[in-house]
Design an enzyme around this catalytic site. Sequence first.
Site, mmCIF file in Angstrom:
data_model
loop_
_atom_site.group_PDB
_atom_site.id
_atom_site.type_symbol
_atom_site.label_atom_id
_atom_site.label_comp_id
_atom_site.label_asym_id
_atom_site.label_seq_id
_atom_site.Cartn_x
_atom_site.Cartn_y
_atom_site.Cartn_z
ATOM 1 N N GLU A 91 -72.876 45.411 12.857
ATOM 2 C CA GLU A 91 -72.585 46.228 14.073
ATOM 3 C C GLU A 91 -72.753 47.725 13.663
ATOM 4 O O GLU A 91 -71.947 48.277 12.941
ATOM 5 C CB GLU A 91 -71.049 46.219 14.854
ATOM 6 C CG GLU A 91 -71.048 44.887 15.427
ATOM 7 C CD GLU A 91 -69.663 44.894 16.392
ATOM 8 O OE1 GLU A 91 -69.668 44.204 17.328
ATOM 9 O OE2 GLU A 91 -68.647 45.655 16.029
ATOM 10 N N CYS A 92 -73.565 48.506 14.384
ATOM 11 C CA CYS A 92 -73.872 49.708 14.356
ATOM 12 C C CYS A 92 -73.859 50.285 12.742
ATOM 13 O O CYS A 92 -74.903 50.126 12.326
ATOM 14 C CB CYS A 92 -72.690 50.879 14.725
ATOM 15 S SG CYS A 92 -73.065 52.412 15.281
ATOM 16 N N GLY A 93 -72.944 50.822 12.022
ATOM 17 C CA GLY A 93 -73.105 51.117 10.656
ATOM 18 C C GLY A 93 -73.533 50.051 9.671
ATOM 19 O O GLY A 93 -74.185 50.036 8.858
ATOM 20 N N SER A 104 -77.184 45.019 15.469
ATOM 21 C CA SER A 104 -77.664 46.166 16.414
ATOM 22 C C SER A 104 -76.625 47.357 16.249
ATOM 23 O O SER A 104 -75.715 47.154 15.698
ATOM 24 C CB SER A 104 -77.690 45.648 17.906
ATOM 25 O OG SER A 104 -76.368 45.420 18.539
#
Length: 440
Positions: free
Chosen positions: A329-331, A432
């Site tokens: 997720e993200c990072g 994502s």
Amino acid sequence: MSVGPGLLIAAPRSGSGKTTIVLGLQRALARRGLRVRGMKCGPDYIDPAFHAAATGAPSFNLDSFAMSRPLLQALASEAAGDATLVIAEGSMGLFDGIRQETGRTGASADIAALFGWPVILVLDVSGHAQSAAAVALGCARFDPRIDVAGVVLNKVASERHRRLVEDGMTRIGLPVLGALMRNTELTLPERHLGLVQAGETDELDARLERLADAVEGALDIDRLMALSRPTRLETAGNAQSLPPPGQRIALASDQAFSFVYPHVLMGWRTAGAEIVPFSPLADEPPPSDCDVCWLPGGYPELHAGRIAGAQNFLEGLRAFSESRPVHGECGGYMVLGRSLEDAEGYAHPMAGLLPVETSYAKRRMHLGYRVAHLLGDSAMGQAGRRLVGHEFHYASVTQSDTSREAAFARIADAEGNDLGFAGHRRGLVTGSFFHAIAQG
């Protein structure tokens, strides 16, 4: 039914000082021996970690848009069940949210209305005096569902300034519960996504003690507590926001990977999953006895060189992904990509498991609720599953495979506007920028 009492500390706008007041109040009450629980309105990873440090107990998020009513009820019930007082912190301005039906806007006012919590308004009075009362009166009358029970004045310039502001509050009948003078020493350090994380803040306990001392000296805490009301619950809800992605979950956990919602972890554990933390920054690979690996968000852009040099982690992650699901997720998504460009413009090689390259040097803020529909089976669920969450990052994608076949999900904003494909999936690896809060 109702359980332990609560209050919502909110403000007319961001930057008013509500986090300072909340943390000082939470620590002041906790050191009196009271069972205090924090909660945070809206999507936010950082403030709940500070609440937990101040109170010694987990702090959950409450989000009227992303969460179902049963989930909201379950989280409030768990927090308030044995608490002397729940002190919830609002986000942004009290009524700031999205254009949705009443009660589902994501605004802090929705949470106050749902649970019957009185609102204590923190007012930054720098730059005005009696006019602050007009702002408070507008907040008190704007939404008939809520009760603004009192105000706390912040950034007061002098005793004369305080008397002038209190004169205005007397005219509208709102009690002033205390006033903090302007004091830059009470400010917590910040970076691009908000406050520096609780685990990174130097001498955090001493800082919390200073905040508690300031609040004890400036606020009528007993009067404030007397304004609290029992938490109003409709039914016993279901606390599982997201099904666990596996039975034994290898969870990256350190200063680069720390953005995991406490309610998600609680839901996984309640469903019988075991969470096994490991540290990429310490060059630890995902534990081989786990059946799924989860790389949460955080600040990998600040540690890109160290991650690139963590060969045990990267090689172990690649080996893990050959037979078991990995999600970022993200990072975490950025680390699963081919490279991550740091603020100085140097591109560090990452795991190379997803066809994406990202940059923190080319910064642009991405912020808002997202509704995702999964395009394939993954650790997040089966194809077609609807998830509600958010994005909040400054990194940009510089190179990626933009085909539908390579995408993780199709996403829309909170108003249903199609934002196209998001993230990537390749083999058992997905990721994502989308942070999942709950099932839709």
